[in-house]
Design a protein around this motif. Structure first.
Motif, PDB file in Angstrom:
ATOM      1  N   LYS A   1       0.842  -1.199   0.000  1.00 43.66           N
ATOM      2  CA  LYS A   1       0.000   0.000   0.000  1.00 43.66           C
ATOM      3  C   LYS A   1       0.882   1.255   0.000  1.00 43.66           C
ATOM      4  O   LYS A   1       0.691   2.153  -0.811  1.00 43.66           O
ATOM      5  N   GLU A   2       1.869   1.295   0.901  1.00 44.57           N
ATOM      6  CA  GLU A   2       2.777   2.443   0.951  1.00 44.57           C
ATOM      7  C   GLU A   2       3.655   2.518  -0.286  1.00 44.57           C
ATOM      8  O   GLU A   2       3.926   3.612  -0.790  1.00 44.57           O
ATOM      9  N   GLN A   3       4.103   1.380  -0.753  1.00 42.15           N
ATOM     10  CA  GLN A   3       4.952   1.358  -1.952  1.00 42.15           C
ATOM     11  C   GLN A   3       4.236   2.020  -3.121  1.00 42.15           C
ATOM     12  O   GLN A   3       4.791   2.892  -3.790  1.00 42.15           O
ATOM     13  N   LEU A   4       3.005   1.639  -3.360  1.00 42.61           N
ATOM     14  CA  LEU A   4       2.226   2.218  -4.448  1.00 42.61           C
ATOM     15  C   LEU A   4       1.973   3.701  -4.201  1.00 42.61           C
ATOM     16  O   LEU A   4       2.047   4.513  -5.122  1.00 42.61           O
ATOM     17  N   MET A   5       1.724   4.070  -2.959  1.00 40.90           N
ATOM     18  CA  MET A   5       1.482   5.469  -2.613  1.00 40.90           C
ATOM     19  C   MET A   5       2.713   6.322  -2.942  1.00 40.90           C
ATOM     20  O   MET A   5       2.593   7.394  -3.540  1.00 40.90           O
ATOM     21  N   TYR A   6       3.910   5.849  -2.571  1.00 34.19           N
ATOM     22  CA  TYR A   6       5.135   6.584  -2.878  1.00 34.19           C
ATOM     23  C   TYR A   6       5.378   6.649  -4.388  1.00 34.19           C
ATOM     24  O   TYR A   6       5.839   7.664  -4.906  1.00 34.19           O
ATOM     25  N   GLN A   7       5.097   5.581  -5.092  1.00 34.55           N
ATOM     26  CA  GLN A   7       5.260   5.580  -6.545  1.00 34.55           C
ATOM     27  C   GLN A   7       4.329   6.605  -7.189  1.00 34.55           C
ATOM     28  O   GLN A   7       4.746   7.382  -8.052  1.00 34.55           O
TER      29      GLN A   7
END
Length: 174
Positions: A23-29
Motif C-alpha cells: 500500500k505504501e509502496q504504491l502510494m510513494y510511486q
C-alpha cells in the motif's frame, strides 16, 4: 523499472520509493509518477484493493500520517538531480506501462549511459562487471570502492564491490 530505482538509490543513498508494505509502496510511486493509466488499472487483478471505481487511490496517507498525494513530488526532487540525461533515463525506466518502458537495448544507447562510458577515460566501463581479485593478492592492492574507500572483500579475498561508479560526480545535484 528496477534499474531506475537502483540508480536513484545509488545517487541519493535512499530508496526512491521507501514503502514498508505494498500500500505504501504504491502510494510513494504515485506521489512521484502520478496515478497509473486507466488502461493499466482495468487490467490489474487487485485494482479494487488500491483504487475506487473512479480509479482514485484509496490510500494517500502514510503510516506517520503524512499525505502523499499523486504527482505531488517531482522526480527531480525524488532523485536529487536536475541533470537532463539522468532525469530522462530514470523517467524512461520508471514508466508505468512495461510496453512503453525503456528496453535494455535502448538503455545502452541512451545519452546518460553513453556519457558514463565516455567518462571512464580508458578505464573499464563503469557498467562492466566488477573484477574478482586473485585470492592470493592482498587487500592493499584492491581498487577503491564507489565511495573512495577501500572495497569490501568477502571469502577467500574475492572483491564484493569494485565498480568504479562515477555517478555522484557525473550527475548534478538538485
Amino acid at each position: 523499472w528496477s534499474l531506475g530505482c537502483i540508480l536513484a538509490e545509488l545517487h541519493t543513498g535512499q530508496p526512491i520509493f521507501p514503502g514498508h508494505n505494498e500500500k505504501e509502496q504504491l502510494m510513494y510511486q504515485m506521489q512521484v509518477l502520478g496515478i497509473p493509466p486507466a488502461e493499466l488499472l482495468v487490467r490489474g487483478k487487485r485494482t479494487d484493493t488500491f483504487f475506487n471505481a473512479e480509479n482514485v487511490p484509496k490510500h494517500i496517507v502514510d503510516r506517520k500520517g503524512r499525505t502523499r498525494a499523486p504527482s505531488s513530488r517531482p522526480l527531480t526532487s525524488a532523485i536529487g538531480s536536475t541533470d537532463p540525461a539522468f532525469v530522462d533515463f530514470i523517467t524512461k525506466c520508471l514508466t508505468w506501462d512495461v510496453e512503453s518502458r525503456l528496453t535494455p537495448e535502448d538503455a545502452m544507447q541512451h545519452p546518460f549511459i553513453r556519457s558514463l562510458e565516455a567518462s571512464s577515460l580508458g578505464r573499464p566501463s563503469a557498467l562492466s562487471t566488477p573484477a574478482v581479485s586473485d585470492p592470493a593478492s592482498s587487500q592493499e592492492n584492491q581498487p577503491p570502492g564507489p565511495n573512495g574507500k577501500e572495497a569490501a572483500t568477502g571469502k577467500k579475498g574475492r572483491m564484493t564491490m569494485g565498480i568504479n561508479w562515477p555517478l555522484k560526480s557525473r550527475v548534478k545535484k538538485a
